[in-house]
Design a protein around this motif. Sequence first.
Motif, PDB file in Angstrom:
ATOM      1  N   THR A 130      65.336  47.900  41.094  1.00 33.47           N
ATOM      2  CA  THR A 130      63.934  48.325  40.979  1.00 33.47           C
ATOM      3  C   THR A 130      63.902  49.378  42.328  1.00 33.47           C
ATOM      4  O   THR A 130      64.765  50.090  42.780  1.00 33.47           O
ATOM      5  CB  THR A 130      63.080  47.191  41.743  1.00 33.47           C
ATOM      6  OG1 THR A 130      63.614  46.677  42.963  1.00 33.47           O
ATOM      7  CG2 THR A 130      63.514  45.783  40.866  1.00 33.47           C
ATOM      8  N   ILE A 150      57.676  49.369  47.615  1.00 35.73           N
ATOM      9  CA  ILE A 150      56.835  48.160  47.234  1.00 35.73           C
ATOM     10  C   ILE A 150      55.898  47.953  48.477  1.00 35.73           C
ATOM     11  O   ILE A 150      54.551  47.752  48.070  1.00 35.73           O
ATOM     12  CB  ILE A 150      57.644  47.178  46.791  1.00 35.73           C
ATOM     13  CG1 ILE A 150      58.697  47.333  45.673  1.00 35.73           C
ATOM     14  CG2 ILE A 150      56.787  45.829  46.546  1.00 35.73           C
ATOM     15  CD1 ILE A 150      59.627  46.237  45.315  1.00 35.73           C
ATOM     16  N   SER A 185      60.756  50.501  33.454  1.00 36.57           N
ATOM     17  CA  SER A 185      59.480  50.227  34.133  1.00 36.57           C
ATOM     18  C   SER A 185      59.739  48.826  35.060  1.00 36.57           C
ATOM     19  O   SER A 185      58.675  48.230  35.163  1.00 36.57           O
ATOM     20  CB  SER A 185      58.287  49.791  33.078  1.00 36.57           C
ATOM     21  OG  SER A 185      58.871  48.659  32.216  1.00 36.57           O
ATOM     22  N   GLY A 196      52.365  49.920  48.924  1.00 34.91           N
ATOM     23  CA  GLY A 196      51.450  49.754  48.211  1.00 34.91           C
ATOM     24  C   GLY A 196      50.712  48.380  48.425  1.00 34.91           C
ATOM     25  O   GLY A 196      49.523  48.260  48.171  1.00 34.91           O
ATOM     26  N   CYS A 216      59.653  47.837  38.031  1.00 38.27           N
ATOM     27  CA  CYS A 216      58.899  48.237  39.357  1.00 38.27           C
ATOM     28  C   CYS A 216      57.764  47.447  39.367  1.00 38.27           C
ATOM     29  O   CYS A 216      56.840  47.864  38.591  1.00 38.27           O
ATOM     30  CB  CYS A 216      58.883  49.630  39.460  1.00 38.27           C
ATOM     31  SG  CYS A 216      60.404  50.477  39.588  1.00 38.27           S
ATOM     32  N   PRO A 217      57.767  46.467  40.391  1.00 37.74           N
ATOM     33  CA  PRO A 217      56.423  45.646  40.576  1.00 37.74           C
ATOM     34  C   PRO A 217      55.391  46.462  41.160  1.00 37.74           C
ATOM     35  O   PRO A 217      55.190  47.190  41.974  1.00 37.74           O
ATOM     36  CB  PRO A 217      56.930  44.725  41.757  1.00 37.74           C
ATOM     37  CG  PRO A 217      57.723  45.232  42.292  1.00 37.74           C
ATOM     38  CD  PRO A 217      58.850  46.251  41.199  1.00 37.74           C
ATOM     39  N   ASP A 218      54.158  46.051  40.457  1.00 39.25           N
ATOM     40  CA  ASP A 218      52.868  46.799  40.866  1.00 39.25           C
ATOM     41  C   ASP A 218      52.249  45.859  42.140  1.00 39.25           C
ATOM     42  O   ASP A 218      52.879  44.984  42.638  1.00 39.25           O
ATOM     43  CB  ASP A 218      51.897  46.726  39.780  1.00 39.25           C
ATOM     44  CG  ASP A 218      51.666  45.519  39.172  1.00 39.25           C
ATOM     45  OD1 ASP A 218      51.484  44.449  40.197  1.00 39.25           O
ATOM     46  OD2 ASP A 218      51.106  45.327  38.087  1.00 39.25           O
ATOM     47  N   PRO A 219      51.383  46.443  42.939  1.00 35.53           N
ATOM     48  CA  PRO A 219      50.652  46.203  44.071  1.00 35.53           C
ATOM     49  C   PRO A 219      50.258  44.546  44.144  1.00 35.53           C
ATOM     50  O   PRO A 219      50.587  43.819  45.046  1.00 35.53           O
ATOM     51  CB  PRO A 219      49.929  47.177  44.441  1.00 35.53           C
ATOM     52  CG  PRO A 219      50.407  48.327  44.060  1.00 35.53           C
ATOM     53  CD  PRO A 219      51.061  47.875  42.563  1.00 35.53           C
ATOM     54  N   SER A 220      49.636  44.446  42.942  1.00 34.00           N
ATOM     55  CA  SER A 220      48.960  43.264  42.620  1.00 34.00           C
ATOM     56  C   SER A 220      50.072  42.053  42.715  1.00 34.00           C
ATOM     57  O   SER A 220      49.733  40.894  42.981  1.00 34.00           O
ATOM     58  CB  SER A 220      48.102  42.970  41.432  1.00 34.00           C
ATOM     59  OG  SER A 220      48.769  43.366  40.333  1.00 34.00           O
TER      60      SER A 220
END
Length: 213
Positions: A191, A197, A14, A200, A16-20
């Motif tokens: 990632t 990335i 997991s 997003g 993988c950075p989220d958009p926030s």
Amino acid sequence: MMEITSWLADYAPSFCPDPSLALNATRHLSTAERHKLFSEDIEKMRTAEGRWYEAIIYEMFLDLSQKTDTIGHLALKGADAPRGRRNARLGQNAIFYSRSGDITVRGNGQDLAEFDLLLVDGEDQVCFAEVLTSPSDMKEFELEIEYKRKLLGYLFDQRKVPFLFISSFDARNFAAGRRIIRTPNTVHLQTMTCEAIKSGLRWRRRAKYTGRP
């Protein structure tokens, strides 16, 4: 090192950075660098993208350090670096922050090395991490890692210096990348790509920059 290796291995799927988080990482960039993330000039865009990706990984580890004891300490950097940073001058021998908040080791005022991440694991071993967004110059990168291992080993009297290799591409597709990953006390994490990335982030590209949280 075994403790943090096992923990990261479980966490890696997991990773993988989220958009926030990606958006929050832009606080470490200058105004010009934030604009260049979407520049049509590929060279300028890639340079800004590299700085941004480095900030994203820092934000991820900053968050992770609050959730696990396998990361004992994490050196702050970028916008979180302490104020009153000292310019390089003769006679300096220690770890300092550059004007942009990068972590550097100086010997007699000269920058000997810069570290993307510097941390202490749960076994009180000093570790470092380097992030890479392009496979170009992998052979030079391999030599750089070997040099940084020796430098930290000398500074902290460690026979083994754990290293985290974080990339936005599959480093196993390259001979130098495979050699680095096979090196003892090395953890490799991959990632999603910078393009994925950034996809997003595009709808938020005009979000107001709020500075330090």
